[in-house]
Design an enzyme around this catalytic site. Sequence first.
Site, PDB file in Angstrom:
ATOM      1  N   TYR A   1      17.269  -4.949  -9.725  1.00  0.00           N
ATOM      2  CA  TYR A   1      17.894  -4.475  -8.486  1.00  0.00           C
ATOM      3  C   TYR A   1      18.230  -3.000  -8.583  1.00  0.00           C
ATOM      4  O   TYR A   1      18.206  -2.419  -9.682  1.00  0.00           O
ATOM      5  CB  TYR A   1      19.145  -5.305  -8.160  1.00  0.00           C
ATOM      6  CG  TYR A   1      20.366  -5.005  -9.014  1.00  0.00           C
ATOM      7  CD1 TYR A   1      20.417  -5.384 -10.353  1.00  0.00           C
ATOM      8  CD2 TYR A   1      21.466  -4.337  -8.487  1.00  0.00           C
ATOM      9  CE1 TYR A   1      21.529  -5.110 -11.130  1.00  0.00           C
ATOM     10  CE2 TYR A   1      22.587  -4.065  -9.265  1.00  0.00           C
ATOM     11  CZ  TYR A   1      22.616  -4.450 -10.575  1.00  0.00           C
ATOM     12  OH  TYR A   1      23.716  -4.174 -11.349  1.00  0.00           O
TER      13      TYR A   1
ATOM     14  N   LYS B   1      17.743  -3.021 -15.517  1.00  0.00           N
ATOM     15  CA  LYS B   1      18.737  -3.353 -14.484  1.00  0.00           C
ATOM     16  C   LYS B   1      18.414  -4.713 -13.861  1.00  0.00           C
ATOM     17  O   LYS B   1      17.879  -4.807 -12.760  1.00  0.00           O
ATOM     18  CB  LYS B   1      18.767  -2.243 -13.427  1.00  0.00           C
ATOM     19  CG  LYS B   1      20.033  -2.245 -12.593  1.00  0.00           C
ATOM     20  CD  LYS B   1      20.155  -0.962 -11.823  1.00  0.00           C
ATOM     21  CE  LYS B   1      21.212  -1.034 -10.742  1.00  0.00           C
ATOM     22  NZ  LYS B   1      22.557  -1.228 -11.238  1.00  0.00           N
TER      23      LYS B   1
ATOM     24  N   GLU C   1      30.055   0.877 -22.072  1.00  0.00           N
ATOM     25  CA  GLU C   1      30.094   1.284 -20.668  1.00  0.00           C
ATOM     26  C   GLU C   1      31.031   0.361 -19.912  1.00  0.00           C
ATOM     27  O   GLU C   1      31.551  -0.606 -20.479  1.00  0.00           O
ATOM     28  CB  GLU C   1      28.691   1.249 -20.049  1.00  0.00           C
ATOM     29  CG  GLU C   1      28.008  -0.095 -20.138  1.00  0.00           C
ATOM     30  CD  GLU C   1      26.560  -0.089 -19.625  1.00  0.00           C
ATOM     31  OE1 GLU C   1      26.187   0.809 -18.842  1.00  0.00           O
ATOM     32  OE2 GLU C   1      25.810  -0.998 -20.006  1.00  0.00           O
TER      33      GLU C   1
ATOM     34  N   LEU D   1      23.066   0.838 -19.593  1.00  0.00           N
ATOM     35  CA  LEU D   1      22.153   1.200 -18.508  1.00  0.00           C
ATOM     36  C   LEU D   1      22.151   2.728 -18.358  1.00  0.00           C
ATOM     37  O   LEU D   1      23.225   3.344 -18.313  1.00  0.00           O
ATOM     38  CB  LEU D   1      22.610   0.562 -17.196  1.00  0.00           C
ATOM     39  CG  LEU D   1      21.638   0.830 -16.040  1.00  0.00           C
ATOM     40  CD1 LEU D   1      20.398  -0.058 -16.184  1.00  0.00           C
ATOM     41  CD2 LEU D   1      22.288   0.594 -14.704  1.00  0.00           C
TER      42      LEU D   1
HETATM   43  N1  PMP Z   1      26.100   0.733 -16.228  1.00  0.00           N
HETATM   44  C1  PMP Z   1      25.991  -0.469 -15.644  1.00  0.00           C
HETATM   45  C2  PMP Z   1      26.097  -1.692 -16.478  1.00  0.00           C
HETATM   46  C3  PMP Z   1      25.796  -0.560 -14.262  1.00  0.00           C
HETATM   47  O1  PMP Z   1      25.686  -1.770 -13.658  1.00  0.00           O
HETATM   48  C4  PMP Z   1      25.746   0.626 -13.482  1.00  0.00           C
HETATM   49  C5  PMP Z   1      25.601   0.563 -11.990  1.00  0.00           C
HETATM   50  N2  PMP Z   1      24.339   0.193 -11.609  1.00  0.00           N
HETATM   51  C6  PMP Z   1      25.858   1.867 -14.138  1.00  0.00           C
HETATM   52  C7  PMP Z   1      26.027   1.875 -15.522  1.00  0.00           C
HETATM   53  C8  PMP Z   1      25.781   3.152 -13.387  1.00  0.00           C
HETATM   54  O2  PMP Z   1      24.485   3.403 -12.924  1.00  0.00           O
HETATM   55  P1  PMP Z   1      24.213   4.259 -11.616  1.00  0.00           P
HETATM   56  O3  PMP Z   1      24.855   5.584 -11.832  1.00  0.00           O
HETATM   57  O4  PMP Z   1      22.756   4.358 -11.552  1.00  0.00           O
HETATM   58  O5  PMP Z   1      24.829   3.516 -10.477  1.00  0.00           O
END
Ligand code: PMP
Length: 283
Positions: A32, A147, A179, A203
């Site tokens: 996603y 993701k 994170e 991620l």
């Molecule tokens: N880490 C995780 C586990 C996430 O789910 C997200 C949000 N998608 C992020 C980091 C931040 O990613 P982004 O800046 O692309 O939203």
Amino acid sequence: MRVVYVNGKYLKEDEAKISIFDRSILFSDSVYEVTSVVNKKLIDFDNHMKRLDRSMKELHFSKKINHTTILDFHRKLVEENNLQEGIVYLQISRGVVDRDFTITNNNIEPTIFAFTQEKKILESENAKKGIKVMTTDDLRWKRCDIKTTQLLYPSLAKTDSFKKGFDDAWMIRNGFVMEGTSNNAWIIKNKIILTRQSDNLILGGITREAVTNCAKALKYEVSTKPFTLVDAQSADEAFITSATAFVTPVIKINSSTVGDGKPGVFTKALREEYIKQALNNAI
Ligand code: PMP
């Protein structure tokens, strides 16, 4: 009632359906992206598409989805739903096939759906006041760089943090902060901005990448290396980044107050710079 997108069709949300045999339901075999929308424009869309391609490639999804098609239905959903500020959620699953652990058919048509959700992004309460995070063991699998919609553990961890009076949970492996449940974690100490390197354990956030560039534009020093919970609790500032949080200050980690307990100056400057760049580049 919203208009949503399912496999090429625009439908009222209560008419949208997918099969019970979809592998996203049976195996969370789906990826996603969440793209934020401000003033009806999409933020960082191209980078979300690059990460989507990567996630699909890592899971050996057979078909690539054309980015222009995806952009078209994102824009149409924003228009149809008159979305001023919020998100477009996009999910792509491997597709519909009889339940089997082994993936034998590589020619399944992917299931693609998307919907909008309103959300305050620019003027969020969290951004103004800062958030409190607790820590929890990182019990996720070791491919957090993909993701996928395997989000049960982060969802339970965030719920647990709410029950305990916090706003989110930071996940810890071997004493190191990985994170947040749906965001990347950062700290600032002695004017050095620290965020963990992106590898298989976190991620690679699109906002993380953009904020790294903002920090460089502001001539701040950024170091991408692991930091411990102890480092975080003695930091001058801390914050999270994500597509919907942008840059959001962290003012408490477990029982420790970060800095003076108010959003820090570097964090505020980074948020402002990110908003400036994001709105300039929105499409
Ligand atoms: N880490 C995780 C586990 C996430 O789910 C997200 C949000 N998608 C992020 C980091 C931040 O990613 P982004 O800046 O692309 O939203």
